[in-house]
Design a protein around this motif. Structure first.
Motif: not given
Length: 816
Positions: A337-341
């Motif tokens: 989820l970090r890159l989408p965030l």
């Protein structure tokens, strides 16, 4: 068939042929002979008569019907079966009437099943072997047969129903009929029907499944069928059901999604809402449903990330105007989820990206960030022209990553002479060369230790050594009735204690300038003392009969334990009024046994007591775990609170794990002769010194060797000890030599790829230790040089730089 039966059969067929036209005396005589033979029980003649009864055009048709009826009235079973068989083959109305009149049932199939259906006796006489022939009856030309067969299918239960479902695999008409049966099939078939509906939904099938009211019993999708049925009101309270509801909701093209949506809205369960919102983070369809029904996580941190990822900008800004919630959300987010965030933050445009992604705890956060995350963050900062923030990020990440990111700056340079010098040092390096050097250090056998110094004590045999817990000091016990403390930074003796009545066999530096020294002797009953040495003076803590065999520090406050040849174990603390003396039986050894050595796990206070049995004891909780030793162990060290590493004098090293009241062997390692064993704090590594010149580094869990260091001075090793910090190792031998090893050099493969935000001033000592590594490639030297430059720049104003002052790296002589 016998020859007489064959002759009878030919005769019956000849009479049947002669009687066929019904004219003349020969025809009538053949008929009479045929009927007479049948009456006498001739099977061939009886079959011929039934054949006449089946032929309405035969001149003796009526007589044959009467004959058959007479035989059936006499309850001739053979005639009954033959009649039913003849009817099945010919479907002659007259025979049908006789079959119904006399209840004739054929013996073999399909005639048997047809006759049972005609008579309406499927429910009472049908057997499982008959079931495969039943589906064909649903299309039979006889209306009564079709009706009775259909009625049976609608009423079947148990094994017959199960057999019918198996037969329906190739018969759509039978399957349609069985779906109208009020009784559900058994689990295997029911699971298949549910699977069919989940793959290709149909209204009629779902109505049937819902009427039966039974969910699937096996398979990954079985929980979804509970959602479809909506039975058992307590199910929504279970985690498994909530997960199934979320899965069902995600099947947007399936009717199950509508069912699940209604269930969710009816339940109004916040935990269920939270699970739906979590799944919506990676599912656009679920995100749409959440926005439509205004669903959001209860936790404000998760809610902030949810609003941002699902495009609900206004809602996000309302609850997190400064980005603090989002920073916490990013830190706790799974890697997926970090890159989408980050992409969502980029589109938001008003957020401090570094503050959100890295946060205030850079030392804790940066090591957990993937390389792709750091790269993405850096590119976003460069796109926004936030050069100062990007430069700070470059100085916080590893030097390998920093050299990759330095190319993003273009013409920008930092202010200040020191900053520009560091910037140019980064810019001069090639990313591929540094990455290759880091990989080589990680994979190509970078040493775990380098020899730092050899301290010679003349001819005094070194019996024991102990690092101080609070400084670069090493306590040494020798055979010359003396003990001393060496300052390793100054390469000098700072304390010397004499006046012992016997050889000093054990020594323990407890910190604060205090040393515990214990005597040993060859006489089993000769008195020996435990002495506290501090500030040039000595005080006797205890006197025992026989040698003190071992000392161990039991906590961080200086408490210690001592084992004696007389079978006692003493515990106390320097300066305390009383030393507690207990027999080793209180710690799990047998009567008459004594502890050859002890070891302590300081965080838990647990003790390892080594006699003829191996014992792990917890004095505070009062339990022991033990194992009968094959050979008496000579030394031990703790790998964890519940795991011991023990070694005998021949070099067999064994890892033992506590299992209730037992110690269970987990793994073994063999070395040539045992000089001592210890575990390195914080690394999970075991060090065993062999008396034949080898220092073995091994994984303390698997006991697989990682590296072996060879040295001539190790051939007569008597003891090995490691500093509480895990930075240094000392090996003593029988020739009066103490060999010091720097273990910090083994940190470098990790430090090369560690974010600089996570390093400390003391890590500069690891780079200094690399000078002792003889063979280094030019690429590795360049990497280490840049690491030193970056760390010195980072800690240029730090008062803790003194921690990185190296110990004296030379050989020197000291007399005890």
């Amino acid at each position: 068939m016998t020859s007489s039966e064959a002759r009878a059969g030919k005769r019956a067929q000849r009479w049947l042929a002669l009687s066929a036209d019904g004219r003349g005396w020969r025809s009538r005589r053949a008929a009479r002979r045929l009927f007479g033979a049948a009456a006498r029980g001739d099977a061939s003649a009886r079959e011929a008569v039934i054949a006449i009864a089946s032929d309405s055009a035969h001149s003796a048709h009526a007589e044959a019907l009467d004959f058959v009826g007479a035989r059936l009235r006499d309850q001739d079973p053979d005639a009954s079966a033959a009649l039913a068989l003849a009817w099945s083959r010919t479907r002659q109305p007259g025979l049908r009437a006789r079959v119904i009149e006399f209840g004739a049932i054929a013996d073999g199939n399909p005639a048997r099943t047809q006759s049972l259906a005609l008579l309406g006796r499927l429910g009472t006489h049908l057997q499982l072997d008959d079931i495969p022939h039943l589906p064909a009856l649903l299309d039979d030309e006889d209306a009564d047969i079709r009706e009775n067969a259909a009625a049976y299918c609608l009423e079947a239960e148990g094994d017959p129903l199960d057999a019918l479902w198996r037969a329906s695999a190739t018969n759509p008409a039978l399957r349609t009929m069985l779906l109208r049966n009020p009784a559900p099939p058994r689990s295997h078939t029911l699971d298949q029907l549910w699977d069919e509906w989940l793959r290709s939904p149909g209204d009629e099938l779902f109505r049937t499944l819902r009427r039966w009211g039974r969910p699937a019993e096996s398979g990954d999708d079985a929980p979804l069928t509970l959602v479809a049925l909506g039975t058992a009101p307590d199910l929504p309270l279970t985690p498994g059901y909530r997960t199934a509801v979320v899965r069902a909701l995600a099947r947007l093209e399936h009717p199950l999604s509508d069912i699940a949506e209604k269930r969710i809205l009816a339940l109004r369960d916040q935990e269920l809402f939270d699970e739906v919102c979590e799944a919506a983070l990676t599912d656009e369809g679920l995100a749409f449903l959440c926005k439509r029904h205004r669903l959001a996580p209860k936790d404000p941190v998760k809610r902030a990330a949810f609003f941002l990822l699902t495009g609900q900008r206004e809602q996000y800004r309302a609850i997190d105007p400064d980005g603090s919630l989002l920073s916490l959300a990013y830190a706790s987010a799974v890697p997926e989820l970090r890159l989408p965030l980050q992409r969502a933050m980029r589109s938001e445009g008003q957020l401090d990206l570094v503050n959100v992604v890295v946060g205030a705890d850079r030392r804790g956060r940066l090591p957990r960030l993937a390389k792709e995350e750091i790269r993405h963050l850096a590119e976003q900062l460069a796109e926004r022209a936030e050069w100062t923030a990007l430069w700070t990020l470059v100085q916080d990440v590893s030097v390998v990553t920093g050299v990759e990111l330095i190319r993003l700056f273009g013409q920008w340079r930092p202010d200040g002479k020191d900053g520009r010098r560091l910037f140019e040092a980064y810019l001069r390096r090639e990313p591929e060369r540094l990455a290759s050097a880091a990989k080589a250090m990680r994979e190509n056998g970078w040493p775990r230790a380098v020899r730092l110094a050899t301290v010679r004590f003349g001819s005094t045999r070194i019996n024991d050594m102990s690092f101080a817990p609070d400084g670069p000091l090493l306590a040494v016990a020798g055979s010359g009735r003396a003990a001393g403390v060496i300052d390793l930074a100054q390469a000098g003796l700072v304390e010397r204690y004499t006046g012992f009545a016997s050889s000093v066999g054990s020594v323990l530096h407890v910190g604060g300038g205090r040393v515990i020294a214990a005597e040993r002797t060859n006489g089993p009953d000769r008195p020996c003392r435990i002495v506290e040495c501090a500030d040039g003076g000595r005080s006797v803590l205890a006197q025992v009969n026989g040698s003190v065999t071992s000392l161990a520090l039991t906590d961080e406050a200086g408490s210690f334990a001592a084992a004696t040849r007389s079978g006692h174990l003493l515990t106390g603390r320097p300066g305390a009024d009383e030393i507690v003396r207990r027999p080793v039986t209180a710690f799990g050894l047998d009567e008459g046994d004594w502890a050859r050595a002890i070891a302590a796990h300081r965080p838990s206070g647990r003790l390892a007591v080594l006699g003829r049995s191996l014992v792990l004891a917890d004095p505070a909780e009062g339990w022991t775990a033990r194992q009968k030793a094959r050979r008496v162990a000579a030394c031990a060290a703790f790998a964890s609170a519940d795991e011991l590493v023990c070694a005998d004098q021949f070099g067999l090293v064994t890892r033992l794990r506590r299992d209730g009241g037992r110690l269970v062997k987990e793994a073994e390692l063999n070395v040539n002769g045992m000089g001592g064993v210890c575990t390195v704090p914080g690394t999970g590594e075991l060090v065993a010194v062999a008396q034949f010149g080898h220092l073995h580094f091994a994984d303390a869990e698997s006991m697989r060797e990682r590296e072996t260091v060879r040295s001539e001075v190790l051939r007569t090793a008597t003891t090995v000890t490691v500093a509480p910090s895990g930075q240094f190792l000392a090996v003593g031998n029988a020739l009066g030599e103490a060999v010091l090893y720097d273990l910090r050099v083994g940190w470098l493969p990790r430090l090369a790829e560690e974010p600089l935000a996570a390093v400390e001033p003391g890590h500069l000592g690891a780079i200094a230790a690399a000078d002792g590594v003889r063979r280094k490639s030019a690429q590795v030297k360049d990497l280490l040089k840049l690491m030193r430059i970056a760390m010195e720049h980072r800690f240029r104003f730090d008062n803790e730089l003194g921690d990185a002052v190296p110990l004296t790296a030379r050989d020197f002589d000291i007399s005890l």
